[in-house]
Design a protein around this motif. Structure first.
Motif, mmCIF file in Angstrom:
data_model
loop_
_atom_site.group_PDB
_atom_site.id
_atom_site.type_symbol
_atom_site.label_atom_id
_atom_site.label_comp_id
_atom_site.label_asym_id
_atom_site.label_seq_id
_atom_site.Cartn_x
_atom_site.Cartn_y
_atom_site.Cartn_z
ATOM 1 N N ASN A 33 -3.958 8.450 6.116
ATOM 2 C CA ASN A 33 -2.668 7.966 5.632
ATOM 3 C C ASN A 33 -2.396 6.574 6.199
ATOM 4 O OD1 ASN A 33 -2.024 10.271 4.167
ATOM 5 N ND2 ASN A 33 -1.132 11.272 5.955
ATOM 6 N N VAL A 34 -1.761 5.753 5.410
ATOM 7 C CA VAL A 34 -1.409 4.400 5.829
ATOM 8 C C VAL A 34 -0.131 4.464 6.658
ATOM 9 C CG1 VAL A 34 -0.753 2.093 5.076
ATOM 10 C CG2 VAL A 34 -2.507 3.371 3.817
ATOM 11 N N CYS A 35 -0.190 3.961 7.882
ATOM 12 C CA CYS A 35 0.986 3.919 8.762
ATOM 13 C C CYS A 35 1.680 2.569 8.750
ATOM 14 C CB CYS A 35 0.587 4.264 10.202
ATOM 15 S SG CYS A 35 -0.083 5.907 10.425
ATOM 16 N N ASP A 36 0.889 1.491 8.723
ATOM 17 C CA ASP A 36 1.479 0.157 8.825
ATOM 18 C C ASP A 36 0.433 -0.857 8.388
ATOM 19 O OD1 ASP A 36 3.313 -1.807 9.319
ATOM 20 O OD2 ASP A 36 3.086 -1.799 11.498
ATOM 21 N N ALA A 37 0.880 -2.052 8.036
ATOM 22 C CA ALA A 37 -0.012 -3.141 7.651
ATOM 23 C C ALA A 37 0.621 -4.461 8.054
ATOM 24 C CB ALA A 37 -0.294 -3.130 6.152
ATOM 25 N N SER A 38 -0.193 -5.354 8.636
ATOM 26 C CA SER A 38 0.313 -6.647 9.078
ATOM 27 C C SER A 38 -0.853 -7.576 9.384
ATOM 28 C CB SER A 38 1.184 -6.489 10.330
ATOM 29 O OG SER A 38 1.626 -7.740 10.813
ATOM 30 N N HIS A 59 -1.030 -2.211 -4.677
ATOM 31 C CA HIS A 59 -0.307 -2.786 -5.813
ATOM 32 C C HIS A 59 -0.125 -4.277 -5.559
ATOM 33 C CE1 HIS A 59 0.691 1.265 -7.307
ATOM 34 N NE2 HIS A 59 0.832 1.573 -6.024
ATOM 35 N N PRO A 60 -0.945 -5.127 -6.173
ATOM 36 C CA PRO A 60 -0.824 -6.572 -5.930
ATOM 37 C C PRO A 60 0.396 -7.158 -6.612
ATOM 38 C CG PRO A 60 -2.487 -6.134 -7.613
ATOM 39 C CD PRO A 60 -2.035 -4.800 -7.106
ATOM 40 N N ALA A 61 0.830 -8.289 -6.092
ATOM 41 C CA ALA A 61 1.950 -9.004 -6.693
ATOM 42 C C ALA A 61 1.564 -9.491 -8.088
ATOM 43 C CB ALA A 61 2.358 -10.180 -5.808
ATOM 44 N N ASP A 62 2.475 -9.383 -9.011
ATOM 45 C CA ASP A 62 2.241 -9.768 -10.404
ATOM 46 C C ASP A 62 2.927 -11.095 -10.709
ATOM 47 O OD1 ASP A 62 0.782 -7.447 -10.980
ATOM 48 O OD2 ASP A 62 2.619 -6.314 -11.413
ATOM 49 N N LEU A 103 -3.148 -0.033 9.715
ATOM 50 C CA LEU A 103 -3.217 1.074 10.657
ATOM 51 C C LEU A 103 -3.223 2.380 9.875
ATOM 52 C CD1 LEU A 103 -3.071 2.222 13.571
ATOM 53 C CD2 LEU A 103 -0.579 2.119 13.355
ATOM 54 N N LEU A 104 -4.252 3.200 10.113
ATOM 55 C CA LEU A 104 -4.395 4.480 9.439
ATOM 56 C C LEU A 104 -4.388 5.602 10.460
ATOM 57 C CD1 LEU A 104 -7.318 3.637 6.960
ATOM 58 C CD2 LEU A 104 -4.880 3.573 6.485
ATOM 59 N N CYS A 105 -3.881 6.758 10.050
ATOM 60 C CA CYS A 105 -3.909 7.936 10.910
ATOM 61 C C CYS A 105 -4.519 9.093 10.131
ATOM 62 C CB CYS A 105 -2.517 8.300 11.419
ATOM 63 S SG CYS A 105 -1.389 8.880 10.138
ATOM 64 N N ARG A 106 -5.146 10.000 10.857
ATOM 65 C CA ARG A 106 -5.762 11.178 10.250
ATOM 66 C C ARG A 106 -5.394 12.382 11.098
ATOM 67 N NH1 ARG A 106 -10.722 14.327 10.130
ATOM 68 N NH2 ARG A 106 -11.126 13.535 12.229
ATOM 69 N N CYS A 107 -4.539 13.246 10.576
ATOM 70 C CA CYS A 107 -4.096 14.439 11.293
ATOM 71 C C CYS A 107 -4.991 15.609 10.902
ATOM 72 C CB CYS A 107 -2.647 14.772 10.962
ATOM 73 S SG CYS A 107 -1.459 13.517 11.487
ATOM 74 N N SER A 108 -5.446 16.350 11.903
ATOM 75 C CA SER A 108 -6.247 17.542 11.633
ATOM 76 C C SER A 108 -5.372 18.718 11.241
ATOM 77 C CB SER A 108 -7.084 17.903 12.862
ATOM 78 O OG SER A 108 -6.250 18.137 13.989
ATOM 79 N N SER A 109 -4.067 18.660 11.544
ATOM 80 C CA SER A 109 -3.125 19.712 11.167
ATOM 81 C C SER A 109 -1.742 19.110 11.095
ATOM 82 C CB SER A 109 -3.157 20.869 12.171
ATOM 83 O OG SER A 109 -2.653 20.444 13.430
ATOM 84 N N LEU A 150 0.842 -1.187 0.000
ATOM 85 C CA LEU A 150 0.000 0.000 0.000
ATOM 86 C C LEU A 150 0.883 1.245 0.000
ATOM 87 C CD1 LEU A 150 -2.544 -1.127 2.709
ATOM 88 C CD2 LEU A 150 -3.176 -0.558 0.375
ATOM 89 N N GLU A 151 0.432 2.273 -0.691
ATOM 90 C CA GLU A 151 1.132 3.552 -0.647
ATOM 91 C C GLU A 151 0.664 4.336 0.568
ATOM 92 O OE1 GLU A 151 1.526 5.897 -4.133
ATOM 93 O OE2 GLU A 151 1.314 4.164 -5.474
ATOM 94 N N ALA A 152 1.605 4.932 1.295
ATOM 95 C CA ALA A 152 1.296 5.577 2.566
ATOM 96 C C ALA A 152 0.353 6.758 2.395
ATOM 97 C CB ALA A 152 2.589 6.023 3.254
ATOM 98 N N ASP A 153 0.587 7.600 1.399
ATOM 99 C CA ASP A 153 -0.194 8.825 1.272
ATOM 100 C C ASP A 153 -1.258 8.756 0.192
ATOM 101 O OD1 ASP A 153 1.580 8.656 -0.759
ATOM 102 O OD2 ASP A 153 2.306 10.722 -0.651
#
Length: 240
Positions: free
Chosen positions: A116-121, A81-84, A126-132, A72-75
């Motif tokens: 935004n994507v922070c981590d995956a497992s 993007h799956p494995a080909d 794990l996603l985060c959302r910053c207000s600023s 996954l792309e973080a931003d």
């Protein structure tokens, strides 16, 4: 005329002795691909019972880590993007891309692109959302994109965050807790499979602060280290 001699009747073949579950487990643990394990479980009810047991699945996952299906792309939420081919995980990756919702449209806020994507497992993201831009302690959610479920984490309590807060934080990281779970009793196995942990690490000028969230307790806890300690020493203290 004498009657022909009667032919001997062959005895019915003796039924094959059933293999004990322990031996079946040892055989199935040697299967490298999860697809082969699924085919074996479809052979008979005995195989299915052994393969579907949580104890066996824990052992299998410990010996055969899940294959890489993509990244996954973080931003860019939704950019999976799956494995080909010729990667051996390509068919499973393609099926996952079609079945899962990597745009995270099921989140409570109307504009998932702010996440935004922070981590995956282990099937969780794990996603985060910053207000600023200065909002380090952002909204955090742990998602299951395949089943379109999420858990929104509570904010870090003020009594933990305020004493450790500094304005010049050079580093802030959020990730899923990678520590393996200990084995539990059978009545606790289902809860174990659903549990997760999240770590927020703050690297301040003179100290390192980590906040750990456990889905079992539903609470955050904090641990502070003096920066004079080496990272290895701090990690040993964290594990203890």
């Amino acid at each position: 005329m004498s009657s022909p001699a009667a032919r001997p009747v062959a005895a019915a073949p003796a039924s094959q002795p059933a293999l004990p579950d322990e031996l079946l487990e040892d055989i199935f643990l040697r299967l490298d691909a999860a697809a082969d394990l699924a085919r074996a479980s479809a052979a008979c009810t005995t195989f299915r019972r052994v393969v579907s047991a949580r104890r066996f699945l824990r052992r299998y996952r410990s010996l055969h880590p899940p294959p890489v299906l993509g990244f996954l792309e973080a931003d860019r939420p939704g950019a999976f993007h799956p494995a080909d081919p010729p990667h051996r995980s390509a068919p499973a990756a393609r099926a996952l891309a079609q079945a899962a919702d990597f745009s995270f449209s099921f989140l409570p806020y109307p504009m998932p692109n702010f996440w935004n994507v922070c981590d995956a497992s282990d099937g969780r993201v794990l996603l985060c959302r910053c207000s600023s831009n200065t909002d380090a302690f952002a909204d955090l959610v742990v998602c299951d994109p395949l089943h379109r479920r999420y858990v929104q984490l509570p904010p870090i309590p003020d009594d933990l965050a305020v004493p450790t807060w500094v304005w010049d934080m050079p580093g802030f990281d959020r990730f899923l807790d990678p520590v393996s779970k200990e084995e539990k009793h059978e009545e606790e196995e289902e809860e174990e499979d659903l549990s997760f942990g999240v770590i927020c690490a703050v690297q301040c000028q003179h100290k390192l602060v980590t906040f750990h969230f456990s889905s079992v307790t539903g609470k955050w806890r904090a641990l502070m280290f003096n920066r004079v300690l080496s990272l290895a020493s701090a990690f040993i203290l964290w594990i203890v």
